[in-house]
Design a protein around this motif. Structure first.
Motif, PDB file in Angstrom:
ATOM      1  N   ARG A  59       0.833  -1.207   0.000  1.00 24.66           N
ATOM      2  CA  ARG A  59       0.000   0.000   0.000  1.00 24.66           C
ATOM      3  C   ARG A  59       0.865   1.254   0.000  1.00 24.66           C
ATOM      4  O   ARG A  59       1.986   1.258   0.497  1.00 24.66           O
ATOM      5  CB  ARG A  59      -0.908   0.007   1.223  1.00 24.66           C
ATOM      6  CG  ARG A  59      -1.990  -1.050   1.214  1.00 24.66           C
ATOM      7  CD  ARG A  59      -2.722  -1.100   2.551  1.00 24.66           C
ATOM      8  NE  ARG A  59      -1.836  -1.554   3.622  1.00 24.66           N
ATOM      9  CZ  ARG A  59      -2.188  -1.616   4.907  1.00 24.66           C
ATOM     10  NH1 ARG A  59      -3.401  -1.254   5.269  1.00 24.66           N
ATOM     11  NH2 ARG A  59      -1.338  -2.049   5.815  1.00 24.66           N
ATOM     12  N   VAL A  61       1.023   4.957   1.493  1.00 23.96           N
ATOM     13  CA  VAL A  61       0.465   5.678   2.634  1.00 23.96           C
ATOM     14  C   VAL A  61       1.028   7.099   2.657  1.00 23.96           C
ATOM     15  O   VAL A  61       2.247   7.290   2.687  1.00 23.96           O
ATOM     16  CB  VAL A  61       0.819   4.967   3.959  1.00 23.96           C
ATOM     17  CG1 VAL A  61       0.133   5.653   5.135  1.00 23.96           C
ATOM     18  CG2 VAL A  61       0.455   3.490   3.890  1.00 23.96           C
ATOM     19  N   GLU A  88      -8.041   0.285  -2.198  1.00 23.75           N
ATOM     20  CA  GLU A  88      -7.641  -0.521  -1.054  1.00 23.75           C
ATOM     21  C   GLU A  88      -6.134  -0.522  -0.836  1.00 23.75           C
ATOM     22  O   GLU A  88      -5.646  -0.996   0.192  1.00 23.75           O
ATOM     23  CB  GLU A  88      -8.134  -1.960  -1.220  1.00 23.75           C
ATOM     24  CG  GLU A  88      -7.521  -2.737  -2.363  1.00 23.75           C
ATOM     25  CD  GLU A  88      -8.240  -2.542  -3.696  1.00 23.75           C
ATOM     26  OE1 GLU A  88      -7.975  -3.338  -4.618  1.00 23.75           O
ATOM     27  OE2 GLU A  88      -9.060  -1.605  -3.797  1.00 23.75           O
ATOM     28  N   LEU A  91      -3.708   4.792   1.528  1.00 22.93           N
ATOM     29  CA  LEU A  91      -4.112   5.329   2.821  1.00 22.93           C
ATOM     30  C   LEU A  91      -3.711   6.799   2.895  1.00 22.93           C
ATOM     31  O   LEU A  91      -2.566   7.145   2.598  1.00 22.93           O
ATOM     32  CB  LEU A  91      -3.447   4.569   3.961  1.00 22.93           C
ATOM     33  CG  LEU A  91      -3.959   3.155   4.264  1.00 22.93           C
ATOM     34  CD1 LEU A  91      -3.080   2.499   5.323  1.00 22.93           C
ATOM     35  CD2 LEU A  91      -5.410   3.203   4.736  1.00 22.93           C
ATOM     36  N   THR A 118      -2.890   4.951  14.905  1.00 27.72           N
ATOM     37  CA  THR A 118      -3.349   4.918  13.515  1.00 27.72           C
ATOM     38  C   THR A 118      -2.535   3.933  12.692  1.00 27.72           C
ATOM     39  O   THR A 118      -3.082   3.162  11.891  1.00 27.72           O
ATOM     40  CB  THR A 118      -3.258   6.324  12.894  1.00 27.72           C
ATOM     41  OG1 THR A 118      -4.125   7.212  13.603  1.00 27.72           O
ATOM     42  CG2 THR A 118      -3.662   6.305  11.423  1.00 27.72           C
ATOM     43  N   GLU A 121      -3.622   0.472  13.757  1.00 27.12           N
ATOM     44  CA  GLU A 121      -4.978   0.144  13.306  1.00 27.12           C
ATOM     45  C   GLU A 121      -4.993  -0.298  11.843  1.00 27.12           C
ATOM     46  O   GLU A 121      -5.754  -1.190  11.460  1.00 27.12           O
ATOM     47  CB  GLU A 121      -5.887   1.366  13.477  1.00 27.12           C
ATOM     48  CG  GLU A 121      -6.277   1.650  14.914  1.00 27.12           C
ATOM     49  CD  GLU A 121      -6.938   3.009  15.065  1.00 27.12           C
ATOM     50  OE1 GLU A 121      -7.247   3.648  14.028  1.00 27.12           O
ATOM     51  OE2 GLU A 121      -7.158   3.437  16.214  1.00 27.12           O
ATOM     52  N   HIS A 122      -4.159   0.331  11.034  1.00 28.99           N
ATOM     53  CA  HIS A 122      -4.115  -0.014   9.616  1.00 28.99           C
ATOM     54  C   HIS A 122      -3.127  -1.134   9.315  1.00 28.99           C
ATOM     55  O   HIS A 122      -2.948  -1.500   8.151  1.00 28.99           O
ATOM     56  CB  HIS A 122      -3.763   1.231   8.795  1.00 28.99           C
ATOM     57  CG  HIS A 122      -4.861   2.258   8.771  1.00 28.99           C
ATOM     58  ND1 HIS A 122      -6.030   2.068   8.082  1.00 28.99           N
ATOM     59  CD2 HIS A 122      -4.957   3.480   9.364  1.00 28.99           C
ATOM     60  CE1 HIS A 122      -6.807   3.135   8.235  1.00 28.99           C
ATOM     61  NE2 HIS A 122      -6.184   3.999   9.013  1.00 28.99           N
ATOM     62  N   ASP A 128       4.383  -2.204   2.720  1.00 28.92           N
ATOM     63  CA  ASP A 128       3.840  -0.857   2.512  1.00 28.92           C
ATOM     64  C   ASP A 128       4.921   0.215   2.390  1.00 28.92           C
ATOM     65  O   ASP A 128       6.067   0.023   2.771  1.00 28.92           O
ATOM     66  CB  ASP A 128       2.893  -0.506   3.667  1.00 28.92           C
ATOM     67  CG  ASP A 128       1.745  -1.497   3.793  1.00 28.92           C
ATOM     68  OD1 ASP A 128       1.215  -1.918   2.744  1.00 28.92           O
ATOM     69  OD2 ASP A 128       1.379  -1.857   4.932  1.00 28.92           O
TER      70      ASP A 128
END
Length: 317
Positions: A59, A61, A88, A91, A118, A121-122, A128
């Motif tokens: 991902r 971010v 998806e 972020l 945060t 949580e992700h 990433d």
């Protein structure tokens, strides 16, 4: 911090004529471009490292607070419609949440507990990439997010406008933008913000080019979310195939709006073949067309060439 210093150059700016004020601010904007140019090698190194991580389905971010955070969020948000970057896999972490896009949230940029929570949580981890942006290079929320993501194995990029700032020293790939004092002391939405915006734009666009989401200078992954973009999509397919009108529209309908698939369909391949070859070459249209051209080419003895499975190709040239 350079970004907070008072500059003697602008000490009496409130007494100047409007034209002189504008000239001085334009001068500052041009200096911002020069600061980005000086950081070209850092931007390139970061982009290539990010490319490698994102090829593993990681991902992207973006993290920031205040002006820097809004610029980061803006750049990230544009990746979906422009390059069809999967939602998806994106972020956008702004100190204070969505409300901070339009108003200042008291204490948000200092909330290190919220920052660490945060990241947890992700479940940000080794696949990433986190890009942290802060003019000062020391914003607690942004710095904590970057440090926590790095601790969890994520690749980290820091963009800041002060030399030696913690965001730069802690990031694996620092990008220093030497914009210096602002025309209005501390107003980093000006010179620092311009340099950040350009850098983010260059960085993300280079990454998307490297990932095959641009072909022959065109946004072949564009999402047609309005009439203008739908027409642009048709023009792209027409330009790339030499066809126009109903055949182009039919190909796009069959391809569910995918420019890449529509181009391959208009080359004479069925949908399953087109999808298979694109999947084989990681979605890169140039590589897909090259692959299909090799499949179509006759062998030296005049017989049809064989595809990668050893079967005769289904179509001639």
């Amino acid at each position: 911090m350079n970004t907070e210093e008072l500059s003697p150059r602008y000490a009496d700016i409130d007494l100047w004529q409007p034209a002189d004020i504008l000239d001085a601010m334009i001068e500052g904007q041009l200096a911002s471009v020069a600061a980005v140019r000086a950081a070209r090698a850092q931007i390139e190194h970061a982009a290539l490292a990010i490319e490698g991580r994102l090829r593993k389905q990681g991902r992207l971010v973006y993290v920031g607070a205040g002006t820097s955070g809004r610029l980061a969020v803006q750049d990230g948000a544009e990746l979906m419609p422009t390059f069809s970057w999967p939602q998806e896999r994106l972020l956008l972490l702004l100190a204070g949440g969505e409300a901070a896009m339009t108003q200042a949230i008291e204490g948000a940029e200092d909330d290190t507990e919220r920052a660490a929570a945060t990241i947890a949580e992700h479940d940000i981890g080794p696949d990433d990439v986190l890009i942290g942006v802060a003019a000062s290079g020391s914003t607690p929320f942004t710095l904590t997010c970057l440090r926590e993501a790095k601790r969890r194995g994520a690749l980290t990029v820091g963009i800041a406008n002060n030399p030696g700032a913690p965001l730069l020293t802690d990031a694996e790939y620092p990008i220093f933008l030497a914009t210096g004092p602002e025309p209005i002391a501390g107003s980093t939405r000006m010179n620092a913000g311009t340099a950040q915006r350009i850098t983010l734009n260059l960085l993300s666009t280079l990454i998307m080019i490297r990932l095959g989401r641009i072909y022959r200078g065109m946004m072949v992954e564009v999402q047609a979310c309005n009439a203008k973009l739908a027409k642009r999509r048709e023009r792209m397919v027409g330009h790339l195939t030499g066809q126009s009108g109903e055949p182009v529209r039919e190909a796009l309908d069959l391809a569910r709006g995918s420019v890449k698939l529509a181009v391959l369909l208009l080359q004479g391949y069925d949908l399953a073949e087109a999808e298979a070859v694109l999947d084989r070459v990681d979605g890169r249209l140039r590589a897909a067309l090259d692959h299909l051209a090799k499949m179509r080419a006759p062998s030296l003895d005049g017989t049809p060439s064989l595809d990668d499975t050893g079967e005769n190709t289904k179509r001639g040239s």
